[in-house]
Structures are given as C-alpha cells and as structure tokens.
Design an enzyme around this catalytic site. Structure first.
Site, PDB file in Angstrom:
ATOM      1  N   GLY A  11       0.695  -1.311   0.003  1.00 42.65           N
ATOM      2  CA  GLY A  11      -0.063  -0.281   0.135  1.00 42.65           C
ATOM      3  C   GLY A  11       0.739   1.339   0.183  1.00 42.65           C
ATOM      4  O   GLY A  11       1.844   1.381   0.497  1.00 42.65           O
ATOM      5  N   ARG A  72       0.856  -5.226  -5.931  1.00 42.29           N
ATOM      6  CA  ARG A  72       0.435  -6.858  -5.131  1.00 42.29           C
ATOM      7  C   ARG A  72       1.090  -7.661  -6.596  1.00 42.29           C
ATOM      8  O   ARG A  72       0.932  -7.213  -7.475  1.00 42.29           O
ATOM      9  CB  ARG A  72      -0.405  -6.781  -4.894  1.00 42.29           C
ATOM     10  N   ASP A 103       5.851  -4.723   6.090  1.00 41.22           N
ATOM     11  CA  ASP A 103       6.032  -5.701   7.211  1.00 41.22           C
ATOM     12  C   ASP A 103       6.354  -6.896   5.475  1.00 41.22           C
ATOM     13  O   ASP A 103       6.996  -7.617   5.185  1.00 41.22           O
ATOM     14  CB  ASP A 103       5.647  -6.565   8.043  1.00 41.22           C
ATOM     15  N   THR A 125       3.908   2.964   5.902  1.00 35.48           N
ATOM     16  CA  THR A 125       2.954   2.616   5.846  1.00 35.48           C
ATOM     17  C   THR A 125       2.317   3.397   6.818  1.00 35.48           C
ATOM     18  O   THR A 125       2.824   4.044   7.169  1.00 35.48           O
ATOM     19  CB  THR A 125       2.530   1.403   6.284  1.00 35.48           C
ATOM     20  N   ASP A 127      -0.095   2.557   8.619  1.00 38.00           N
ATOM     21  CA  ASP A 127      -1.011   1.925   9.578  1.00 38.00           C
ATOM     22  C   ASP A 127      -0.397   1.593  10.713  1.00 38.00           C
ATOM     23  O   ASP A 127      -0.051   1.289  11.752  1.00 38.00           O
ATOM     24  CB  ASP A 127      -0.647  -0.175   8.950  1.00 38.00           C
ATOM     25  N   ASP A 129       2.277  -0.010  12.018  1.00 40.59           N
ATOM     26  CA  ASP A 129       1.944  -1.102  12.536  1.00 40.59           C
ATOM     27  C   ASP A 129       3.363  -1.868  12.738  1.00 40.59           C
ATOM     28  O   ASP A 129       3.392  -3.758  12.427  1.00 40.59           O
ATOM     29  CB  ASP A 129       1.234  -2.279  11.828  1.00 40.59           C
ATOM     30  N   ARG A 171      -5.741  -1.692   8.940  1.00 42.17           N
ATOM     31  CA  ARG A 171      -5.410  -3.147   8.722  1.00 42.17           C
ATOM     32  C   ARG A 171      -6.051  -3.721  10.397  1.00 42.17           C
ATOM     33  O   ARG A 171      -6.959  -3.721  10.895  1.00 42.17           O
ATOM     34  CB  ARG A 171      -4.176  -3.589   8.240  1.00 42.17           C
ATOM     35  N   ARG A 211     -26.830  13.664  30.802  1.00 40.14           N
ATOM     36  CA  ARG A 211     -26.514  15.132  30.895  1.00 40.14           C
ATOM     37  C   ARG A 211     -26.430  16.177  29.817  1.00 40.14           C
ATOM     38  O   ARG A 211     -25.543  17.567  29.996  1.00 40.14           O
ATOM     39  CB  ARG A 211     -24.653  15.073  30.712  1.00 40.14           C
ATOM     40  N   HIS A 249     -10.294   5.531   0.915  1.00 41.18           N
ATOM     41  CA  HIS A 249      -8.066   5.696   0.958  1.00 41.18           C
ATOM     42  C   HIS A 249      -8.203   6.859   0.662  1.00 41.18           C
ATOM     43  O   HIS A 249      -6.792   7.143   0.438  1.00 41.18           O
ATOM     44  CB  HIS A 249      -8.989   4.642  -0.874  1.00 41.18           C
TER      45      HIS A 249
END
Lengths: 319, 319, 319, 319
Positions: A11, A72, A103, A125, A127, A129, A171, A211, A249
C-alpha cells in the site's frame, strides 16, 4: 558499491516520495548511482528500471503517492521469481536494493538478501504496524487527514446533535484509531487490541444524553468491524439514529506532513549508509528520537503493539 | 422595527455562522436588536430564544456548523404550531424573522409571512439547489472539501493504477458532483440531471486502459445511485476491481471558504435591510454578481437546474 | 486536593487549548474542580478566575490560541506580586496550579512552589526550546504551517526561477528552521546553533545556477538575522535579485496538528496526576516516547540543544 | 488550424496549470496539436517549444505555479522580437497562440495579432484586475490562502489582545484586500480605490478598546502603502504596539481552489474554440456566470474597478 536500486511496495503512503528523494540525494552525495524500479517487486522481475538523477526527484518531496508506483505481487515468494530479479539487478551493475514498504515487503527483501543480494528496508505504511520502529512513514499524515475530516464531521454532529461512527484504516493495528480518537476528542475509540462490550458503549451514550450532551463521535478501527455494522448494532440497542462515515482511501494520500517528510529523509539517508557500510538484511527505524537499524526478520516475526497507555488516557479524557 | 430574530434550519452548511454574524452586525449597525432562535423551527415553537450582542458572534465567522443549532421539525407545517411560534415572537417584541436554510425551510418562512409575520430567507445549503440564486452558502466550501479529498484519493489511485468511484452529496442536484468532477479532473461524472449508459462508462474505462492509463476516477452524485451499487455493476461488467469511497458528512463541515463567507456577509446584510424596508416573504440570492431578492415561493415552486454546459465541458475535457 | 487552577502564559501556541481541556477532563475524572485563570500571571495577581466545567472545554481541542488568554507580566518576579497571587489562590480553596507556557513561565511557577504553593509546568511554545522534553506543544503545528507556506512559495519560485529567503520563528532556537528546512527540501538552512559563511551560501547558489537550477530556497531562523538583512547581503554578493518572505505570526496560530493534540492530552493529564500525587515544582515532558517529569529548574537552567544530526543531514540532502 | 501554442506570462497564479491542461485536452478533443512554449514571450523569441500530449498534462490540475514557467521579458515590445516570434511559430506549423497571463501579457498577444498571428488571452493573475472579466484565474485561491493565514493570526491576536496589520497583495487593485477583509472579519480594510483618514482608523481602534475589545485586524492592500509603514504611523498615533505581517509570495502559490480550477477549465476550453472559429485578438472572461469574449484591448485600455458595494458592506459589518 557503485549503483543501488530503490522500489516501493505494498500500500502506498504519504512520504514514500520523500524517502525516494532522500535515497537518491544521499547516494549522489556519496557518488553512487540510483536506479528506480517501477511497480515494486513486479518491476524487479520484469526489469522495469530507470536511472534516477537529482532532477528526477525534484519537486516530489511534497507529493503523496509514489512516483515509482506500487503493486501487489504475491508471486514473488517463488524462488525463480527472486532469481530472475537478482539476475536483472546484477545485469544492470546494481549492488544493493532499498525497499520502501510494509512488513509484507520486508519478506521479499529478506529473501533476496538470503540469496546474496543485499537489501535494506524502510518502513512506509500509514498503519504504523511495523515492529522495531516507533513510527512508520505515512502514519503522521494519515492521522492529520483523519483528524481534519473528523473536525468537519464534528461541526455537523454538533449542529444537529447526532451520534457519528467514523471508521478509520489501520488493518489489524489500532494506532490510527487510537491517536485519531485522542486528537479528535472522540467520545469512544474501538481498537482491535482491546476488547470492549457493546453494553459499555450504549451506557456511555445514554450517560452523555442524560447529561444533556446529545452528540457523540465513536472511532472504530477497520480491524474491529465495519463502521456500518457497528452502526446497525448500536441503532438496534439505543433506538437512536446513528450516522456512519467511512473515511476510506483518502487516508492514504495527500501531501506528507512535516514530520513524515523529516522521518523519510532520515530513514532514506540511513538506508543508503547501511548498504555502503556493507550491511544487508537490515530494517531502519526510529526509536527514542534516534535512527536505528535491526534485522529485517524482527519486523515481521515480532508482533506490533499499540501503546495501551494511550487507550487508558483516551477513556479517562472522554468521561 | 426594533427587534428581529434569526434561525438556522435543515441540514447545516459551512457559512451559516458567517450569515448569522452578518445579520447581527448589520442589525446593530441600524440599532436593531437580534434574538437568536435555537434548534430552528422547533425552537421557535418552544420559545428557545437568546439575545445576541456583538460579542455573541465574535470568532464565529470561520467556524463550520451553526451556533444556533438546527433540527428537522416536520410538525411545523401544522397551523397551530405556526400560531404558537408567532405568539412567542410577538411576546418578545420581535417584528421580523430571518430564516437561513434550504427550500424546505423557506416553506415555513412563507407560512409565517402569510399569517402576517414578516420573514426573509437566506439560502444556506451545500447542495446549491435553490432556484433564484446562482450559489447557496456552503456550496463552495463543500466543493473544496470534496476536491481536496479526491486529490488525496488520486495519489493512491495513480500509485496503484486503480479505478475509484467517489460518491458525493447533493441530494437531487448534481451541482456538487459536476463542479467537483471538473475541478478534480475526474474521468467520468454522473449526475441526476443527465441520463447515462453503463455501456459508455465501461467503454471509456476500456479505452483508457488501452491507451495505457489504468487509473480512473468516477464521480457519482448521491442522487444517481449509491457509489457501492455502481461499483458492483462496473465490477461485474469489466471484471476489474473497483474501489469505492463515500465522502459523506465531512462535506457539510469545515471552516467556510472565503467565497462562502463573503456570500454569507452580503446575503445576511441584505436580509436585514429587506425587513427594515418593510418587505416580507422574500428570499435573497446572488445573480450576475449582484445581490437580488425574490418571492420565497419561487425558491420552492420552481425547479433548480444544474448548468448543463459544465456537463458538456466535463465530457470534452476527459477524453 | 479538591481544586486546582490552570493558566497559560507567554507566547501562545497551538495545542494550549487541548492541554487546558486535558487538565479539566482529567481533574474531573478524579472528581477535582478546576479554575481557569485569565491572562496568565497577571490574572493570578488580579484574581481573574472562573470555574471550568466539562462544557467550558467543549469544542476547543481543535482551536488555536488559548481560551484563557495570555499576557506578558514581568512584574511577577516581585515577591509581593507572588504573595498576592498565592493569597488569591488560597482564598478560592485552590491547592495546586498548572502553568502552560515556555521557560520564562516556569520561573514564576518555581517561585510559587518555593513559597509553598505547588505548581507543575507544561511546555507550551512553538519554539521547541525547553530542555528536558523532546517536543513542546505547538512545535509540530508551527512546522506544518511553515512547511505548507514554503510549499506555496516554491510553486512561484520554481515558475519564475527565483531565489527565496524565508524567515521562520524560533527565538534563539533553530528547531523550527531545521525541521522546516528538511521537510520543505530547502537548499540552505541557517540556524543560530551553527556558524556559517556567507561565502558558502554564495558558492552554493552559483553551483546550483551552473547546474541549470536557478531557483533556490534559503530558510533562516529569526535568531540568526532578519531575512531582509540576509537578502541585502546576498543581493550585493551575487548581483541576483533575492525575494524575502517573513512568515511571521501565522506560525503561532491555527488548528493544532494531531501530534500536538495527543501530546497536549498526555502532558495535561500527567500534570494533574503529579499534583494529586503531592508533587510540586515539576515539569512534564516527552522523552523516548514516554511521558516524564523533572525539576522545573532544569528547564530554564539548562540549555536547549537543537539536534545537530539533522543539520548534517540537511546539508547532505541538499547537494 | 492543425496546431496551436500556449504560454504563461507575467506573475504566476494558481490555476494556470489547470488552464494549460484545458487548452491541451480541448484541442485534442478537436484533433488539434498543442505546443507548449517555455518561459513566456522569452521562449517564444527563443523557440523554446515542446509538443504537449495528454500525458504531459496528467496530474497537473491540482498544482500551483506553471509547468511552462514564466518570465518577465519587457524587450518583447520591440518589433523585431515579435517578428522573430512569429517566424518561430510559423516554422513549427503553428497557427494560433493562447496567452495565459495578466493585462501586460495581453499587449504582447495583441501585437502579434496585429501582425497577423491570431492570439487569444486567458486572464491568469491573482490580482483580479483585468477589465472585462469578473474573476481572474488565481484570485479565489489567493483569497483562501490569505484568509486561512489571517484565521491563524487571529488566534494569536485574540489570545494576546494585540492589534495586527496584515499586508496583502493585489498591485494597484484592492480586490484581494477587500474580499479577504470581509471573509476574515477584519475590523478595517484599506484599498487603493478608496481614500481614508488615519484619524478614522485611530478613532476606530480607540472605540474598540473602549468597548473592551482590544484585538483588531487591519488589512492593507500593498497598493496603499507597505504594512510596516502603516504600523509605524499607527504606533506613533496610538502609543500602542502594533504587529505587522506581510503575507507575501505564498499568496501566489498552492493547489488551486475548486472555483479556480473550474474557471480555468471553462476559459481554457473557450480559448481553443475561439481560435478554431477563426477569431483573433480576443480575451476570454466570465460575466454573469457565463463565459464571454471581448477585444484584448478592452482589457488593458479600460480600468479595472473593485466592487465598491463590498467596501461599504465591510464598513457596516465591522462596527
């Protein structure tokens, strides 16, 4: 080492161009040539190469996306694909490769390294991550994009006193949701790393309403469940109309933030240094405010952990 | 006339606050008091009023949403509701009312006017669908929000060579889609005012692909069909994965653009003048660069028409 | 501890409101009341106090400036001023004070602490010049503001092939200049921490010109010299027209970035905890990704150091 | 007509790229080739030409500046320069020229037209000072840039209760100042088209201060006097410190607004049509929401007039 290559994979993320620029400029500083590989590993296999001079990376530091395109290419896990890639690289006189990606992309880099072709990974990325680095390139920009969108949504939520669910990316990681929730002052944040009870959300909504506060924003990470699904569940439970917005996106694009550009500059430069030092199979990252490097395998064999203290803070600040 | 009231009604739009500010400041310029009505017609019925001084509207010109809140209140078409509203207004010594909202809100204003309480309407809606004015307050901001989001989406569409469908707002009107499509350089724009054939879109996608351009952005107005539905149809026809992004409610919020703020200032000031001139049942608008006013009924009895020349232009520029 | 106060002091910074919000919400989480002090130390002396409930800090997380206002009040170094301030605080039943500001503001907090009134400091300044914390609240936003402005200036610099000098803020610190320079891809960055020779800049400009690149951006920190002065020097030496842009006070404003909001949330919450733990005379900060606290004196007795590695990187990447 | 050329001239403006794109795409729609001329009239004289295909204008609609570069070239008023330019154009088989720029650029276009080479002008300048068109390409973006900067400045002005002078561009025209002032809610706006007394500004500042409002923003058009000069005068008269911010060249850059992109698309397409229709010496523009064309001479022989009604409104709304 006289010539290295660089590619982007997986990505795309804002700041990838700034990282490419840093690789090219740092290499030129050391009188090394740089070849750009188009379309990630697919381009490595097809020999889709172009020499990048200083002019090639002019005016790209502020652009989202990746000038080298991404793709990809799951086939790259096959040995013959990898051999062909190395053959293509050698034929061009290329002695090292910088891979910018997540990764998944690091696995390909490790495979090539193990076959004798030195690679270095740069974490690109949104993310956040990737184990071993506190931040990935693109995360800060994605955060700001999400927060700005939620600031706008809050305008209308407040004006109409509606409850909104906003689904953000990430993700399997909750980092975007968690940081976005804190920065946007969301009333509730749901991340994959922390279990939650629908009861608690319902109770919180009812407490707010009691409230006198009738608007509320719930951030849900895509790794938890789709926003629309959560919306249906909550509508059934509360009987109140819930609006859902899926940011989508747009979180991947846009001019990179200052922080992402500086990070890309630092990591891109360090990646080139590592190759020049004869190192291979390393990933670069940022830890404790300093650039570090570590075994590529650590990045995909370890598990990324979101900062749980932020989750606790988020709960305390959204009483 | 010594005291007037102002309310916002219907969907909120960026620039409503700037319009409220203009009403208050212009009235003060003429030594007239202004009362803010909270929650639109519901607040009129409930007598939810507050006196607005210059300080009340300080620092709001740049804020999205509406400081007076808005609400849907379909019950207001009932006569007794309207009578109660007028009674509340009279009791406070209020002699005129400014209604900021869409065509639905204008009906309420006309009803009150016909019962003897003078009202003036200001067009506040992002949809740009009010006959009699070239632009509505909020349209320009919504456009810029949509275009900035699509600029980001294009980054990732280009990097991955994907086709994206982006669904934008506009209710039954195609203005947001049409202007956004032109400004974002979209390859295809679908609006409710113009028929189209799925075949043509498919053919265009295939033509682009044949020319080597594999990314494409299709803008679809919500009034045509949901983006996800269109995505499914196109995926079935082309066999290619299509990504869909629904921009959603962020289009309603955000700091108003310069143009929307100026428009709000001009129309807000004119609305006050009309009441002071003893006029009633009028809507203000912008035509040929000048502020105009016309019968409120024209706004909801006539039909809004999108500018078809822009549609033709959009097709010619996206060959 | 049942009641604490909070004030902002010195130059304002984006994120101060987010910090106030965090202080108020975290205190309410612990059932503690919070009093806002208007106009910094001047308000402390004058007893310009107001109780802040959850509603008071609604909708401020995204706003620049400070809802508590700020003021320079050098008289506060006098003992009688400080005594009066403590008297005012005690009279209201206030047992602790959170001071959001720069190192100058920390001196006042330390003086009060030494007189027995417990204070905690939160670093709020765009200059990033407070020792003991890697980042100050406001720095990240100021960076992004500066970088976005320079992105725009680069458009016109490129179109006309002009050389631009851009003066950025930072007082005696080079952090804003250094990070901005890296993020904007500036050709030259001048900071107070590093000596430079005009000859080198001239040589670099001539080298670029010889390579056919005739536009160039030079970032100069205000702590080095005024941009216009540098412009005159370079024009005399090169004979080429140099344009100068002084970014100015816009760097202090604007909606805080995601990063600044999260930082403000973390530090604001920790400041309240420290007071509840009975600690006094502490400053909060961020180090190695974690919230830390340290003696207030360290913040103004030590010297802030910009990260020199970034300066080296900046030179290598702008060959 | 088989081949036309396009150039940008004078100060650059956001949206020039969108206009180039529209010229190229519209021409391709009619199967006409387009040649880009680099560096304006200088490139016309030097024959600095390049064929532009659809790919050349991909991804530029959202970019500030001009991909064709611009340059001042006063020598072009000499006849031999013009002859050489026409010779260069003819040699390439070019039959028409589109000039994007300000009124100065239109003179060159008229000169070529009078010598038999058909030219059409597109108004590209942020100053909005071209007679015959209500808006010029770039004006709307510059407005939004200025307003966003002033929104940030207001944050800090409000926090510290300072008076700010903000100098904006516009050459001899007050349009940017006037619209910016209205949109930013400035307390005072000074434009070259309207005389003013320093006394009035001083009185207004004192009146505001007496009312308890101590912050104030004064917009001054560069055509009135430099901001710093005005600052000195006001400081001397009021004894109060006045801060000055000169927005400068950032007003020329940045991604064009939605409105500017649509305007560029409409005018660019119409310019091509005019050449195809065999017309020459025409300028395109927008009036009453429609695209118009008129004699190039009208653009530089008539005088641009700012909309005085906006000035009156600005005064009434800033009581």
């Amino acid at each position: 080492m006289k010539k290295i290559a660089v590619l982007t994979s997986g990505g795309d993320a804002p700041g990838m161009n700034a990282a490419i620029r840093a690789v090219v400029r740092k290499a030129h500083y050391h009188k090394i040539d740089v070849v750009g590989v188009y379309y990630g590993y697919e381009g490595l296999y097809n020999g889709n190469f172009e020499l990048l001079d200083l002019g090639s990376v002019g005016g790209i530091i502020q652009r989202g996306g990746t000038m080298l395109y991404s793709a990809r290419f799951p086939e790259f896990k096959e040995t013959e694909m990898q051999n062909k890639a190395i053959e293509n690289l050698r034929k061009e006189g290329i002695d090292g490769l910088v891979v910018i990606g997540g990764d998944g992309s690091y696995r390909g880099a490790m495979a090539l390294t193990e076959k004798g072709f030195p690679c270095v990974g740069i974490p690109g990325t949104i993310d956040n991550d990737i184990p071993g680095t506190e931040y990935t390139i693109g995360f800060d920009t994605a955060l700001n994009t999400a927060v700005e969108a939620i600031d706008k949504i809050r305008d209308t939520a407040t004006s109409h006193e509606n409850t909104f669910i906003v689904e953000v990316m990430g993700r399997n990681a909750g980092d975007i949701a968690l940081w976005t929730g804190l920065a946007a002052g969301a009333e509730t944040v749901l991340i994959p790393e922390e279990e939650f009870e629908i009861e608690d959300i319902v109770a919180r909504l009812e407490r707010s309403a009691a409230r006198g506060k009738r608007h509320s924003i719930i951030i849900v990470a895509e790794g938890v469940m789709p926003g629309h699904k959560l919306g249906k569940i909550l509508e059934e439970r509360t009987g109140v109309q819930i609006r859902v917005s899926v940011l989508g996106h747009m979180q991947r694009g846009g001019a990179p933030s200052a922080r992402d550009r500086v990070l890309a500059g630092r990591l891109g430069a360090r990646a080139v240094e590592l190759l020049l030092e004869g190192q291979a199979g390393r990933a670069v990252g940022i830890q404790n405010h300093a650039v570090v490097d570590y075994d590529l395998k650590e990045a995909y064999e370890n598990e990324h952990k979101a900062d749980v203290s932020l989750y606790t803070l988020s709960k305390e600040l959204s009483i």
